[in-house]
Design a protein around this motif. Structure first.
Motif, mmCIF file in Angstrom:
data_model
loop_
_atom_site.group_PDB
_atom_site.id
_atom_site.type_symbol
_atom_site.label_atom_id
_atom_site.label_comp_id
_atom_site.label_asym_id
_atom_site.label_seq_id
_atom_site.Cartn_x
_atom_site.Cartn_y
_atom_site.Cartn_z
ATOM 1 N N GLY A 1 -17.534 -0.849 10.239
ATOM 2 C CA GLY A 1 -16.680 -0.083 11.513
ATOM 3 C C GLY A 1 -17.254 1.035 12.101
ATOM 4 O O GLY A 1 -17.543 2.436 10.615
ATOM 5 N N ALA A 2 -16.998 2.046 13.306
ATOM 6 C CA ALA A 2 -17.855 2.889 13.310
ATOM 7 C C ALA A 2 -16.964 4.152 12.317
ATOM 8 O O ALA A 2 -17.309 5.397 12.552
ATOM 9 C CB ALA A 2 -17.378 3.248 15.319
ATOM 10 N N GLY B 1 -24.095 -0.322 23.489
ATOM 11 C CA GLY B 1 -23.049 -0.272 23.860
ATOM 12 C C GLY B 1 -22.124 0.788 23.461
ATOM 13 O O GLY B 1 -20.545 1.024 23.433
ATOM 14 N N TYR B 2 -22.182 1.206 21.812
ATOM 15 C CA TYR B 2 -21.320 2.436 21.246
ATOM 16 C C TYR B 2 -21.180 3.721 22.275
ATOM 17 O O TYR B 2 -22.306 3.642 23.380
ATOM 18 C CB TYR B 2 -21.685 3.059 20.276
ATOM 19 C CG TYR B 2 -20.399 1.877 18.858
ATOM 20 C CD1 TYR B 2 -20.390 2.204 18.287
ATOM 21 C CD2 TYR B 2 -21.254 0.112 19.161
ATOM 22 C CE1 TYR B 2 -19.353 0.361 17.155
ATOM 23 C CE2 TYR B 2 -19.751 -0.684 18.108
ATOM 24 C CZ TYR B 2 -19.695 -0.324 17.875
ATOM 25 O OH TYR B 2 -18.388 -0.726 16.472
ATOM 26 N N HIS B 3 -20.748 4.621 22.182
ATOM 27 C CA HIS B 3 -20.671 5.983 22.609
ATOM 28 C C HIS B 3 -21.146 6.868 21.532
ATOM 29 O O HIS B 3 -20.473 6.910 20.588
ATOM 30 C CB HIS B 3 -19.153 6.221 23.079
ATOM 31 C CG HIS B 3 -18.892 5.428 24.785
ATOM 32 N ND1 HIS B 3 -18.665 4.719 24.291
ATOM 33 C CD2 HIS B 3 -19.187 5.727 25.551
ATOM 34 C CE1 HIS B 3 -19.080 3.474 25.265
ATOM 35 N NE2 HIS B 3 -18.788 4.698 26.348
ATOM 36 N N PHE C 1 -12.420 3.035 25.799
ATOM 37 C CA PHE C 1 -13.664 3.464 25.691
ATOM 38 C C PHE C 1 -13.972 2.891 27.755
ATOM 39 O O PHE C 1 -14.573 4.078 28.489
ATOM 40 C CB PHE C 1 -15.004 2.662 24.476
ATOM 41 C CG PHE C 1 -14.686 3.970 23.841
ATOM 42 C CD1 PHE C 1 -15.460 5.353 24.007
ATOM 43 C CD2 PHE C 1 -14.180 3.219 22.292
ATOM 44 C CE1 PHE C 1 -15.575 5.903 22.671
ATOM 45 C CE2 PHE C 1 -14.206 4.278 21.173
ATOM 46 C CZ PHE C 1 -14.927 5.792 21.552
ATOM 47 N N THR D 1 -8.993 0.176 21.198
ATOM 48 C CA THR D 1 -10.183 0.676 21.717
ATOM 49 C C THR D 1 -11.732 0.625 22.700
ATOM 50 O O THR D 1 -11.852 1.367 23.331
ATOM 51 C CB THR D 1 -10.493 1.008 20.357
ATOM 52 O OG1 THR D 1 -9.916 1.469 19.658
ATOM 53 C CG2 THR D 1 -11.544 1.592 20.557
ATOM 54 N N PRO D 2 -11.873 -0.029 23.022
ATOM 55 C CA PRO D 2 -12.860 -1.351 23.576
ATOM 56 C C PRO D 2 -12.261 -0.522 25.054
ATOM 57 O O PRO D 2 -13.171 0.031 25.930
ATOM 58 C CB PRO D 2 -12.865 -2.511 23.347
ATOM 59 C CG PRO D 2 -12.820 -3.255 21.995
ATOM 60 C CD PRO D 2 -11.382 -2.085 21.735
ATOM 61 N N LEU E 1 -20.534 10.528 19.970
ATOM 62 C CA LEU E 1 -19.196 11.378 20.176
ATOM 63 C C LEU E 1 -19.293 12.434 19.969
ATOM 64 O O LEU E 1 -20.333 12.961 18.387
ATOM 65 C CB LEU E 1 -17.843 10.892 19.155
ATOM 66 C CG LEU E 1 -18.129 9.077 19.396
ATOM 67 C CD1 LEU E 1 -16.267 8.925 18.286
ATOM 68 C CD2 LEU E 1 -17.314 9.057 20.553
ATOM 69 N N ALA F 1 -22.059 7.560 16.192
ATOM 70 C CA ALA F 1 -21.193 6.950 16.611
ATOM 71 C C ALA F 1 -19.934 7.230 15.560
ATOM 72 O O ALA F 1 -18.677 6.738 16.229
ATOM 73 C CB ALA F 1 -21.185 5.530 16.571
HETATM 74 O O1 C5P Z 1 -16.875 0.674 15.214
HETATM 75 P P1 C5P Z 1 -15.429 0.111 15.662
HETATM 76 O O2 C5P Z 1 -15.539 -1.504 15.340
HETATM 77 O O3 C5P Z 1 -13.732 0.686 15.297
HETATM 78 O O4 C5P Z 1 -15.264 0.445 17.430
HETATM 79 C C1 C5P Z 1 -14.767 -0.508 18.126
HETATM 80 C C2 C5P Z 1 -15.033 -0.552 19.850
HETATM 81 O O5 C5P Z 1 -14.942 1.337 19.964
HETATM 82 C C3 C5P Z 1 -16.340 -1.061 19.999
HETATM 83 O O6 C5P Z 1 -16.457 -2.206 19.874
HETATM 84 C C4 C5P Z 1 -16.688 -0.267 21.057
HETATM 85 O O7 C5P Z 1 -16.079 -0.597 21.932
HETATM 86 C C5 C5P Z 1 -15.768 1.414 20.907
HETATM 87 N N1 C5P Z 1 -16.868 1.921 20.366
HETATM 88 C C6 C5P Z 1 -17.284 3.573 20.900
HETATM 89 N N2 C5P Z 1 -18.329 4.415 20.210
HETATM 90 C C7 C5P Z 1 -18.030 4.966 19.185
HETATM 91 C C8 C5P Z 1 -16.944 3.923 18.252
HETATM 92 C C9 C5P Z 1 -16.160 2.890 18.990
HETATM 93 O O8 C5P Z 1 -18.102 2.418 23.021
HETATM 94 N N3 C5P Z 1 -18.556 5.625 18.604
#
Ligand code: C5P
Length: 296
Positions: free
Chosen positions: A147-148, A36-38, A194, A190-191, A40, A164
């Motif tokens: 967190g990412a 589900g993450y992206h 995205f 943020t979600p 980047l 990520a």
């Molecule tokens: O890791 P963090 O809790 O900061 O990410 C918050 C949200 O941002 C994730 O749940 C996801 O929906 C989105 N995200 C993503 N891809 C990333 C970083 C964050 O989809 N590389």
């Protein structure tokens, strides 16, 4: 320049750490992962302006938040700083002394400049010093689980991040940038940003110019994007007003950072950035506006 980080020297037994704002100068979303993450590719710099965190010895654990944006945040496990403290304790497997942590919150919440992630990273740095953890690999491992954006905030220097956000490559030779940060007072999820992406497979970043003086960097930036800007704009139209205010104030370049809503302008000089911030503050008294510069 706005000087949130110009704090008094550390008292004996106190460990102070800056939690600078993070700016994504460019952010390309190049793929989507099965979790589900992206994926980047992002060029990230940090600013003089930011939050500030101190750690002191205490009879029992305590956490307090002060500053302009402190009132809106939890002081329990809902706060990344508390989660960072507990995760570091667990990772070390040692009986680590209680601490009092004080956070001065100068950065707006949920605003794309990494406030919460930078606070967590500053907590990891300060606690590693306070607890005299010789092996900082603990902090690196804990950061990603938080967190990412936390690993890049732990590095807190100019860098390219991939994956990520955890695959970090330091970048040298960027010019020091005069910056104005503007937030129109809207929190953005943020979600949600995205999930509003029209395309999850966009072209990667171009290679950085060998010698990136201001003009060369502006050229490179013009060919880059923040892929999160279009979905964030449709969620928070006030972002367009922030970008317009920065452009009208004489910025050489404007863009939204991270998932928004904070936008940044780059200026030819510190005095131009200060003058721009004064104009925007006068016209938009309710907005967060900070003139600052990037750190090397
Ligand atoms: O890791 P963090 O809790 O900061 O990410 C918050 C949200 O941002 C994730 O749940 C996801 O929906 C989105 N995200 C993503 N891809 C990333 C970083 C964050 O989809 N590389």
């Amino acid at each position: 320049m706005d000087t949130a980080l110009d704090a008094p020297p550390e008292a004996v037994g106190t460990f102070a750490e800056a939690a600078p704002a993070k700016i994504n100068l460019a952010l390309h979303v190049v793929d989507r992962r099965p979790d589900g993450y992206h994926e980047l590719e992002t060029l990230v710099v940090f600013t003089e302006y930011g939050d500030r965190l101190t750690v002191e010895p205490a009879a029992r654990d305590h956490f307090s938040i002060h500053g302009s944006y402190g009132g809106q945040l939890p002081v329990d496990e809902g706060n990344l700083v508390v989660r960072a403290r507990e995760a570091l304790r667990r990772a070390c497997g040692a009986d680590l002394r209680p601490v009092s942590i004080r956070l001065e919150k100068n950065l707006p919440i949920a605003s794309g400049i990494g406030g919460g992630s930078s606070d967590a990273a500053a907590a990891l740095r300060a606690l590693a010093r306070h607890w005299r953890l010789a092996d900082t690999a603990f902090a690196d491992a804990v950061a990603l689980a938080l967190g990412a954006d936390v690993p890049m905030c732990l590095a807190a220097r100019p860098l390219l991040a991939r994956g990520a956000g955890e695959r970090i490559e330091p970048v040298s030779g960027l010019p020091r940038l005069a910056v104005v940060l503007v937030n129109p007072g809207v929190e953005v999820s943020t979600p949600q940003v995205f999930s509003g992406l029209a395309s999850r497979e966009n072209p990667p970043l171009q290679a950085l110019p060998g010698k990136a003086d201001f003009e060369a960097l502006l050229g490179w930036l013009a060919a880059s994007r923040n892929d999160l800007e279009p979905p964030a704009l449709s969620i928070a139209p006030a972002i367009a007003e922030s970008l317009a205010a920065l452009a009208a104030s004489g910025a050489a370049f404007t863009r939204m950072s991270g998932s928004g809503a904070t936008c940044f302008g780059l200026y030819a000089s510190d005095s131009a950035a200060r003058a721009a911030a004064d104009i925007i503050r006068r016209d938009r008294p309710g907005w967060f506006v900070a003139a600052t510069s990037t750190t090397g």
